[in-house]
Design a protein around this motif. Structure first.
Motif, PDB file in Angstrom:
ATOM      1  N   LEU A 104       6.103  48.134 125.888  1.00 34.82           N
ATOM      2  CA  LEU A 104       5.375  49.398 125.994  1.00 34.82           C
ATOM      3  C   LEU A 104       5.460  50.006 127.396  1.00 34.82           C
ATOM      4  O   LEU A 104       5.283  51.214 127.559  1.00 34.82           O
ATOM      5  N   ALA A 105       5.762  49.192 128.395  1.00 33.93           N
ATOM      6  CA  ALA A 105       5.799  49.684 129.773  1.00 33.93           C
ATOM      7  C   ALA A 105       6.862  50.762 129.977  1.00 33.93           C
ATOM      8  O   ALA A 105       6.712  51.629 130.847  1.00 33.93           O
ATOM      9  N   GLU A 106       7.940  50.702 129.208  1.00 34.60           N
ATOM     10  CA  GLU A 106       9.007  51.689 129.387  1.00 34.60           C
ATOM     11  C   GLU A 106       8.834  52.924 128.507  1.00 34.60           C
ATOM     12  O   GLU A 106       9.643  53.846 128.579  1.00 34.60           O
ATOM     13  N   TRP A 107       7.795  52.973 127.696  1.00 35.28           N
ATOM     14  CA  TRP A 107       7.565  54.153 126.872  1.00 35.28           C
ATOM     15  C   TRP A 107       7.290  55.359 127.772  1.00 35.28           C
ATOM     16  O   TRP A 107       6.686  55.230 128.849  1.00 35.28           O
ATOM     17  N   PRO A 108       7.698  56.556 127.341  1.00 34.73           N
ATOM     18  CA  PRO A 108       7.476  57.758 128.162  1.00 34.73           C
ATOM     19  C   PRO A 108       6.014  57.974 128.537  1.00 34.73           C
ATOM     20  O   PRO A 108       5.718  58.554 129.586  1.00 34.73           O
ATOM     21  N   THR A 109       5.102  57.523 127.706  1.00 34.47           N
ATOM     22  CA  THR A 109       3.672  57.701 127.992  1.00 34.47           C
ATOM     23  C   THR A 109       3.267  57.017 129.291  1.00 34.47           C
ATOM     24  O   THR A 109       2.388  57.502 130.007  1.00 34.47           O
ATOM     25  N   TYR A 110       3.902  55.880 129.607  1.00 36.20           N
ATOM     26  CA  TYR A 110       3.491  55.102 130.772  1.00 36.20           C
ATOM     27  C   TYR A 110       4.563  55.058 131.869  1.00 36.20           C
ATOM     28  O   TYR A 110       4.255  55.271 133.035  1.00 36.20           O
ATOM     29  N   GLN A 111       5.802  54.760 131.524  1.00 33.07           N
ATOM     30  CA  GLN A 111       6.849  54.616 132.539  1.00 33.07           C
ATOM     31  C   GLN A 111       6.329  53.796 133.726  1.00 33.07           C
ATOM     32  O   GLN A 111       6.358  54.222 134.885  1.00 33.07           O
ATOM     33  N   LEU A 112       5.865  52.597 133.393  1.00 39.99           N
ATOM     34  CA  LEU A 112       5.154  51.760 134.356  1.00 39.99           C
ATOM     35  C   LEU A 112       6.112  50.970 135.240  1.00 39.99           C
ATOM     36  O   LEU A 112       6.954  50.217 134.756  1.00 39.99           O
ATOM     37  N   THR A 113       5.971  51.137 136.533  1.00 40.83           N
ATOM     38  CA  THR A 113       6.654  50.275 137.492  1.00 40.83           C
ATOM     39  C   THR A 113       5.956  48.918 137.478  1.00 40.83           C
ATOM     40  O   THR A 113       4.720  48.852 137.543  1.00 40.83           O
ATOM     41  N   THR A 114       6.722  47.842 137.393  1.00 44.99           N
ATOM     42  CA  THR A 114       6.101  46.542 137.151  1.00 44.99           C
ATOM     43  C   THR A 114       6.987  45.405 137.632  1.00 44.99           C
ATOM     44  O   THR A 114       8.192  45.590 137.852  1.00 44.99           O
TER      45      THR A 114
END
Length: 339
Positions: free
Chosen positions: A280-290
């Motif tokens: 889910l981190a790479e979904w456009p909603t989040y685009q989470l750096t991790t």
């Protein structure tokens, strides 16, 4: 009406081979000629025969069942790991018996006792702790235990984790490099080595760069608790301008609060950095750096460590695997920074 079960003797008679040949055909690693194998397969298919795995386990002393104790499937990291562990074990001709437990030694103890009753060949624990008492019982029963994504100060237990201290340092270097001055930390549970080590690395990394955290709270790997902490931590005028969150599951909850409740822009107002790199981190909603946990390598190391111990390698292993930084859009990227 119930029909009588087909026996290996009936298969042997139909195939025109010995009963021991049938047994060898259905035993992993058993040796039979191609001609015999073809006869046994044909006869078994015609009769609808399947070997009695439990009976074979009683004879061999091996159930070829691995017990997996897991505490948390809400965090996307663990369903992903559970699937990979199950597939990897099945490829090695082991089956998985899954039990769920709360994240406490009191909850884990009866679960492990039930696994011992099933005479499993080994146990993998994911995100749960194992008491000294349980370790002694497993050791006495000859059942090896490998801890997945959790360490413990007990040399009798094998464990596989990422280098969480190094991961925390990586997070500190990235946020300081992005020019942030007011850096906060919403930590994972400090009662677990994963949470403590990520925090330790983050604190040490900041200090090495001449920075201190402006705020820190333990969210205990709980999404709702992380959201409540974010509401308080970021509501004032002197709010942090960056936050390292102990895992992605909490980080995405924090992002939702910052954007949709407090009206802050990510990363213009606040940079958010997580840990795990769940799908889910790479979904456009989040685009989470991790910080990415290399789950495939962790699973391979866990399965190898467990099966090696089952097959006679008695030395426990404490395995650290390096993580990596996955840069997306939730945190300000330092100029010229390369992962």
């Amino acid at each position: 009406m119930m029909t009588e079960k087909v026996t290996s003797l009936q298969v042997a008679e139909r195939a025109g081979v010995s009963q021991s040949a049938v047994s060898r055909y259905f035993t992993p690693g058993g040796s039979v000629s191609k001609a015999t194998a073809a006869k046994v397969k044909k006869a078994a298919d015609e009769l609808g025969y399947r070997p009695n795995v439990l009976a074979r386990a009683m004879v061999s002393g091996r159930s070829r069942i691995i017990g997996l104790v897991i505490a948390d499937l809400k965090n996307q990291f663990y369903p992903m790991a559970l699937e990979l562990l199950s597939r990897a074990l099945q490829e090695r001709d082991y089956q998985v018996l899954v039990f769920f437990a709360e994240n406490s030694t009191e909850s884990v103890e009866p679960v492990v006792q039930r696994l011992l009753d099933y005479q499993v060949d080994g146990i993998i624990t994911a995100s749960v702790a194992v008491s000294n008492h349980l370790t002694e019982r497993c050791t006495a029963a000859g059942i090896p235990v490998v801890m997945f994504n959790r360490g413990q100060d007990d040399a009798r237990l094998s464990s596989v984790t990422t280098d969480n201290v190094a991961g925390g340092r990586m997070a500190a270097n990235f946020l300081v490099g992005g020019g942030h001055e007011r850096i906060a930390h919403i930590a994972g549970w400090q009662g677990a080595t994963t949470g403590r080590d990520r925090t330790l690395g983050f604190v040490e990394g900041l200090r090495d760069l001449g920075h201190e955290m402006v705020a820190m709270e333990d969210a205990m790997y709980d999404r709702d608790r992380a959201a409540e902490i974010a509401r308080t931590m970021f509501s004032g005028a002197d709010r942090p301008d960056a936050v390292f969150v102990g895992n992605d599951y909490m980080a995405m909850s924090v992002m939702d609060v910052l954007r949709f409740e407090l009206g802050l822009s990510i990363p213009d107002d606040v940079s958010v950095l997580g840990y795990d790199d769940v799908p889910l981190a790479e979904w456009p909603t989040y685009q989470l750096t991790t910080i990415r946990q290399p789950v495939n390598r962790m699973v391979t190391a866990t399965v190898d460590a467990l099966i090696d111990r089952i097959e006679g390698d008695i030395e426990p292993r404490q395995i650290l695997i390096s993580g990596s930084l996955k840069i997306r859009a939730s945190a300000r990227r330092p100029k010229g920074f390369t992962a």
